[in-house]
Design an enzyme around this catalytic site. Structure first.
Site, PDB file in Angstrom:
ATOM      1  N   ARG A  51       0.797  -1.222   0.000  1.00  0.00           N
ATOM      2  CA  ARG A  51       0.000   0.000   0.000  1.00  0.00           C
ATOM      3  C   ARG A  51       0.838   1.285   0.000  1.00  0.00           C
ATOM      4  O   ARG A  51       0.549   2.221  -0.712  1.00  0.00           O
ATOM      5  CB  ARG A  51      -0.938  -0.015   1.195  1.00  0.00           C
ATOM      6  CG  ARG A  51      -2.142   0.862   0.951  1.00  0.00           C
ATOM      7  CD  ARG A  51      -3.330   0.428   1.668  1.00  0.00           C
ATOM      8  NE  ARG A  51      -2.997   0.049   3.041  1.00  0.00           N
ATOM      9  CZ  ARG A  51      -3.889  -0.096   3.977  1.00  0.00           C
ATOM     10  NH1 ARG A  51      -5.147   0.109   3.724  1.00  0.00           N
ATOM     11  NH2 ARG A  51      -3.559  -0.458   5.187  1.00  0.00           N
ATOM     12  N   LYS A 150      -0.864 -20.224   4.147  1.00  0.00           N
ATOM     13  CA  LYS A 150      -1.771 -20.512   5.222  1.00  0.00           C
ATOM     14  C   LYS A 150      -1.873 -19.290   6.132  1.00  0.00           C
ATOM     15  O   LYS A 150      -0.946 -18.474   6.081  1.00  0.00           O
ATOM     16  CB  LYS A 150      -1.315 -21.737   6.016  1.00  0.00           C
ATOM     17  CG  LYS A 150       0.055 -21.528   6.703  1.00  0.00           C
ATOM     18  CD  LYS A 150       0.300 -22.571   7.711  1.00  0.00           C
ATOM     19  CE  LYS A 150      -0.066 -22.121   9.088  1.00  0.00           C
ATOM     20  NZ  LYS A 150       0.922 -21.318   9.773  1.00  0.00           N
ATOM     21  N   HIS A 180       4.834 -24.650   3.719  1.00  0.00           N
ATOM     22  CA  HIS A 180       6.280 -24.629   3.471  1.00  0.00           C
ATOM     23  C   HIS A 180       6.982 -25.874   4.009  1.00  0.00           C
ATOM     24  O   HIS A 180       8.091 -26.178   3.612  1.00  0.00           O
ATOM     25  CB  HIS A 180       6.921 -23.326   3.978  1.00  0.00           C
ATOM     26  CG  HIS A 180       7.113 -23.244   5.453  1.00  0.00           C
ATOM     27  ND1 HIS A 180       6.113 -22.901   6.324  1.00  0.00           N
ATOM     28  CD2 HIS A 180       8.211 -23.456   6.232  1.00  0.00           C
ATOM     29  CE1 HIS A 180       6.583 -22.898   7.558  1.00  0.00           C
ATOM     30  NE2 HIS A 180       7.852 -23.227   7.538  1.00  0.00           N
ATOM     31  N   LYS A 184      10.533 -28.567   2.606  1.00  0.00           N
ATOM     32  CA  LYS A 184      11.758 -28.836   3.372  1.00  0.00           C
ATOM     33  C   LYS A 184      12.448 -30.065   2.788  1.00  0.00           C
ATOM     34  O   LYS A 184      11.793 -31.046   2.430  1.00  0.00           O
ATOM     35  CB  LYS A 184      11.437 -29.053   4.852  1.00  0.00           C
ATOM     36  CG  LYS A 184      11.019 -27.747   5.544  1.00  0.00           C
ATOM     37  CD  LYS A 184      10.907 -27.919   7.036  1.00  0.00           C
ATOM     38  CE  LYS A 184      10.259 -26.715   7.689  1.00  0.00           C
ATOM     39  NZ  LYS A 184      11.166 -25.649   8.073  1.00  0.00           N
ATOM     40  N   GLU A 218       9.294 -25.849  18.904  1.00  0.00           N
ATOM     41  CA  GLU A 218       9.935 -24.548  18.686  1.00  0.00           C
ATOM     42  C   GLU A 218      10.387 -23.992  20.021  1.00  0.00           C
ATOM     43  O   GLU A 218       9.715 -24.211  21.043  1.00  0.00           O
ATOM     44  CB  GLU A 218       8.938 -23.578  18.057  1.00  0.00           C
ATOM     45  CG  GLU A 218       8.448 -24.021  16.700  1.00  0.00           C
ATOM     46  CD  GLU A 218       7.631 -22.923  16.046  1.00  0.00           C
ATOM     47  OE1 GLU A 218       8.220 -22.113  15.331  1.00  0.00           O
ATOM     48  OE2 GLU A 218       6.411 -22.872  16.276  1.00  0.00           O
ATOM     49  N   ASP A 237      -2.495 -23.375  13.793  1.00  0.00           N
ATOM     50  CA  ASP A 237      -1.264 -22.825  13.232  1.00  0.00           C
ATOM     51  C   ASP A 237      -0.325 -23.923  12.718  1.00  0.00           C
ATOM     52  O   ASP A 237       0.352 -23.736  11.708  1.00  0.00           O
ATOM     53  CB  ASP A 237      -0.552 -21.988  14.316  1.00  0.00           C
ATOM     54  CG  ASP A 237       0.677 -21.265  13.797  1.00  0.00           C
ATOM     55  OD1 ASP A 237       0.557 -20.621  12.734  1.00  0.00           O
ATOM     56  OD2 ASP A 237       1.744 -21.339  14.438  1.00  0.00           O
ATOM     57  N   HIS A 242       0.945 -28.192   8.729  1.00  0.00           N
ATOM     58  CA  HIS A 242       2.267 -28.820   8.672  1.00  0.00           C
ATOM     59  C   HIS A 242       2.267 -30.260   9.192  1.00  0.00           C
ATOM     60  O   HIS A 242       2.753 -31.175   8.537  1.00  0.00           O
ATOM     61  CB  HIS A 242       3.296 -28.014   9.485  1.00  0.00           C
ATOM     62  CG  HIS A 242       3.367 -26.559   9.104  1.00  0.00           C
ATOM     63  ND1 HIS A 242       3.213 -26.127   7.820  1.00  0.00           N
ATOM     64  CD2 HIS A 242       3.576 -25.438   9.851  1.00  0.00           C
ATOM     65  CE1 HIS A 242       3.340 -24.800   7.780  1.00  0.00           C
ATOM     66  NE2 HIS A 242       3.545 -24.369   9.002  1.00  0.00           N
ATOM     67  N   LYS A 340       5.231 -24.035  21.266  1.00  0.00           N
ATOM     68  CA  LYS A 340       6.179 -22.922  21.335  1.00  0.00           C
ATOM     69  C   LYS A 340       6.832 -22.956  22.714  1.00  0.00           C
ATOM     70  O   LYS A 340       6.274 -23.511  23.659  1.00  0.00           O
ATOM     71  CB  LYS A 340       5.448 -21.597  21.146  1.00  0.00           C
ATOM     72  CG  LYS A 340       4.738 -21.535  19.783  1.00  0.00           C
ATOM     73  CD  LYS A 340       5.042 -20.267  19.032  1.00  0.00           C
ATOM     74  CE  LYS A 340       4.371 -20.221  17.697  1.00  0.00           C
ATOM     75  NZ  LYS A 340       5.284 -20.372  16.569  1.00  0.00           N
TER      76      LYS A 340
HETATM   77  C1  BG6 Z   1       4.503 -21.201  10.518  1.00  0.00           C
HETATM   78  C2  BG6 Z   1       3.778 -20.917  11.788  1.00  0.00           C
HETATM   79  O1  BG6 Z   1       3.646 -21.759   9.555  1.00  0.00           O
HETATM   80  O2  BG6 Z   1       5.560 -22.119  10.775  1.00  0.00           O
HETATM   81  C3  BG6 Z   1       4.714 -20.389  12.838  1.00  0.00           C
HETATM   82  O3  BG6 Z   1       2.752 -19.970  11.534  1.00  0.00           O
HETATM   83  C4  BG6 Z   1       5.893 -21.308  13.024  1.00  0.00           C
HETATM   84  O4  BG6 Z   1       4.033 -20.207  14.084  1.00  0.00           O
HETATM   85  C5  BG6 Z   1       6.528 -21.635  11.682  1.00  0.00           C
HETATM   86  O5  BG6 Z   1       6.830 -20.658  13.861  1.00  0.00           O
HETATM   87  C6  BG6 Z   1       7.589 -22.706  11.835  1.00  0.00           C
HETATM   88  O6  BG6 Z   1       8.284 -22.851  10.626  1.00  0.00           O
HETATM   89  P1  BG6 Z   1       9.761 -23.399  10.609  1.00  0.00           P
HETATM   90  O7  BG6 Z   1      10.066 -23.565   9.154  1.00  0.00           O
HETATM   91  O8  BG6 Z   1      10.610 -22.388  11.294  1.00  0.00           O
HETATM   92  O9  BG6 Z   1       9.733 -24.694  11.345  1.00  0.00           O
END
Ligand code: BG6
Length: 490
Positions: A51, A150, A180, A184, A218, A237, A242, A340
């Site tokens: 924007r 997502k 994503h 990997k 994480e 999430d 994933h 987390k």
């Molecule tokens: C994202 C989540 O899709 O993946 C995040 O929204 C998360 O909360 C992240 O931290 C983790 O990705 P990676 O590749 O760092 O494991």
């Protein structure tokens, strides 16, 4: 051994949210790496769209800083950076009004033969506005693709609505829904391990596998994403996308080929075979947790509520015992966990084989541990097949549990590309194998929705766990009730 780079045809990538977090941390660095790897052909262009007004030069400065910050210093090559920056331009566009759209159209031009990829690195609330304007400004042609991130919805209904919105403008073959995790390196290696070796497939079933664990741990906390995360939570999430995608790749039947629909058909069957978790069994099969103050990476850290600065029942940890009700997997639990502020950043898939039926070795030989295949996603990607061998030496027969180590860093000289590098190149090639098809997203929500509903019905808040640990004690109990334990990541 080094990997072979095959250049892709020239393309235009238009990044909505071109100055946002995802563009800065992932997309620009990934595209730069592909430049450095010699994969971009002339005249590939990248157009940032956001924007706020910004000149092309300022956008190039923004991109250069992103590369400096998010690419290793040893991979920063000024000549390559300059060539990459020359591909960049910027247009100020407002997704919610007509401001900037004519300018964007002019910037894109009217080459309808070249692949044109619109990357929506923006909030899903803007997907409808952007896709309808792409249509009304006649920016969509046969070689146009749209990439969406997502979250695809926050429940089944909203996911259907979002898919409809995009589906009004794009055919399914033009829609690339990114997860994503599928990009990997180790995740793809899982497919190679399963389907390029004769060794595993005959054993890959309930007769030989005791259980499977999938952990995505994480160490980070909220990371300035409170607005999104508190409305999502760990189930939406991480699990809905994933973790369920990882589960599909472990559990699916061998597809006939790597063709996108062949693979996605098989993943879909897994999703549809998951036994439902509802309010009747959610207590027994799921655990939700939320971190309290503790220590992470050596320092004291706040609890979730303190970080958020208001009360919340959002889960930052989930553990689930899932079952796949089909011939291959009936009776084999899949233990899933993510959270987390856990003890470390470690993601892995552990396939635990059944113990041997009878030991011929005496007590002095030591315990015979069941075989385990540990597929490590991050950090230190690699695969270890844990086996029993004889302890070398002239002494008596003593057994040892050792890994056959296929750690990539040692076996391959090539750097391991970031998931986005692979995925963006696949978009350009039009290969949807590593992207989620609409029916997969729907099937995943169909399984997740009743869990969300069951949790919403209970009055219980998520169980607390101290930051820097492996989650609430209930998660340990979830697996120990079955006489099994969580694999401790190395
Ligand atoms: C994202 C989540 O899709 O993946 C995040 O929204 C998360 O909360 C992240 O931290 C983790 O990705 P990676 O590749 O760092 O494991």
């Amino acid at each position: 051994m080094t990997s072979q780079i095959i250049p892709v045809d020239p393309f235009d990538c238009i990044v909505f949210g071109g100055t946002g977090d995802l563009a800065e941390r992932k997309l620009i660095p990934a595209l730069y790496q592909r430049q450095r790897g010699g994969q971009l052909s002339e005249p590939t262009r990248i157009i940032g769209a956001s924007r706020s007004p910004m000149s092309d030069d300022d956008y190039r400065k923004f991109a250069e800083n992103a590369i400096k910050e998010f690419v290793k210093p040893t991979e920063f090559d000024q000549k390559q950076v300059d060539q990459f920056l020359a591909r960049l331009s910027y247009v100020a566009v407002d997704a919610t009004s007509d401001n900037g759209w004519e300018e964007l159209k002019t910037e894109i031009g009217n080459d309808t033969k070249r692949v044109r990829a619109f990357y929506l690195a923006v909030s899903p609330s803007l997907f409808a506005d952007i896709s309808s304007r792409l249509k009304s400004y006649k920016l969509v042609h046969d070689h146009t693709r749209i990439i969406v991130e997502k979250p695809i919805g926050r429940d089944l209904q909203s996911a259907i609505a979002l898919n409809d919105t995009i589906g009004h403008v794009f055919h399914e073959q033009q829609i690339f829904r990114i997860d994503h995790y599928l990009g990997k390196e180790t995740v793809q290696n899982l497919m190679a391990l399963r389907f390029a070796n004769a060794l595993y497939e005959p054993l890959w079933n309930s007769a030989h596998i005791d259980h499977v664990q999938i952990t995505v741990a994480e160490s980070v906390g909220l990371e300035n994403r409170a607005g999104y995360y508190d409305t999502a939570g760990a189930l939406r999430d991480m699990v809905q996308n994933h973790i369920m995608q990882l589960l599909c790749l472990v559990a699916m039947e061998p597809p006939a080929s790597m063709d996108a629909d062949a693979v996605r058909d098989e993943k879909l069957k897994v999703l549809r075979s998951l036994s439902p978790i509802t309010s009747k069994n959610a207590d027994e099969l799921t655990v939700r947790g939320q971190y309290r103050a503790g220590a992470s990476s050596g320092g004291a850290v706040k609890g979730y509520i303190q970080e958020l600065e208001h009360p919340s029942n959002t889960e930052t940890f989930v553990a689930i015992k899932a079952e796949i009700a089909n011939w291959r997997w009936a009776g084999v639990p899949f233990y899933l966990r993510t959270g987390k502020r856990l003890a470390s950043r470690a993601s892995e898939i552990v396939v635990s084989f059944k113990p041997i039926p009878h030991s011929i070795f005496g007590e002095g030989a030591g315990r015979v541990v069941a075989n385990q295949l540990v597929i490590r996603l991050q950090p230190d990607e690699g695969v270890k097949q844990w086996m029993m061998i004889k302890d070398p030496g002239p002494g008596g027969m003593r057994l040892r549990h050792v890994p056959l180590d296929m750690t990539f860093a040692e076996s391959f000289t090539a750097r391991s590309p970031d998931a986005y590098e692979r995925l963006i190149m696949d978009v350009v090639r039009g290969n949807q194998t590593l992207f989620m098809r609409r029916d997969e997203v729907v099937a995943a929500w169909q399984w997740v929705d009743p869990i969300l509903k069951a949790w919403a019905e209970t009055e219980q808040p998520p169980a607390g766990y101290t930051a820097g640990t492996w989650g609430p004690s209930a998660a340990i109990a979830l697996i120990e009730r079955d006489n099994r334990t969580w694999h401790e990541p190395e």
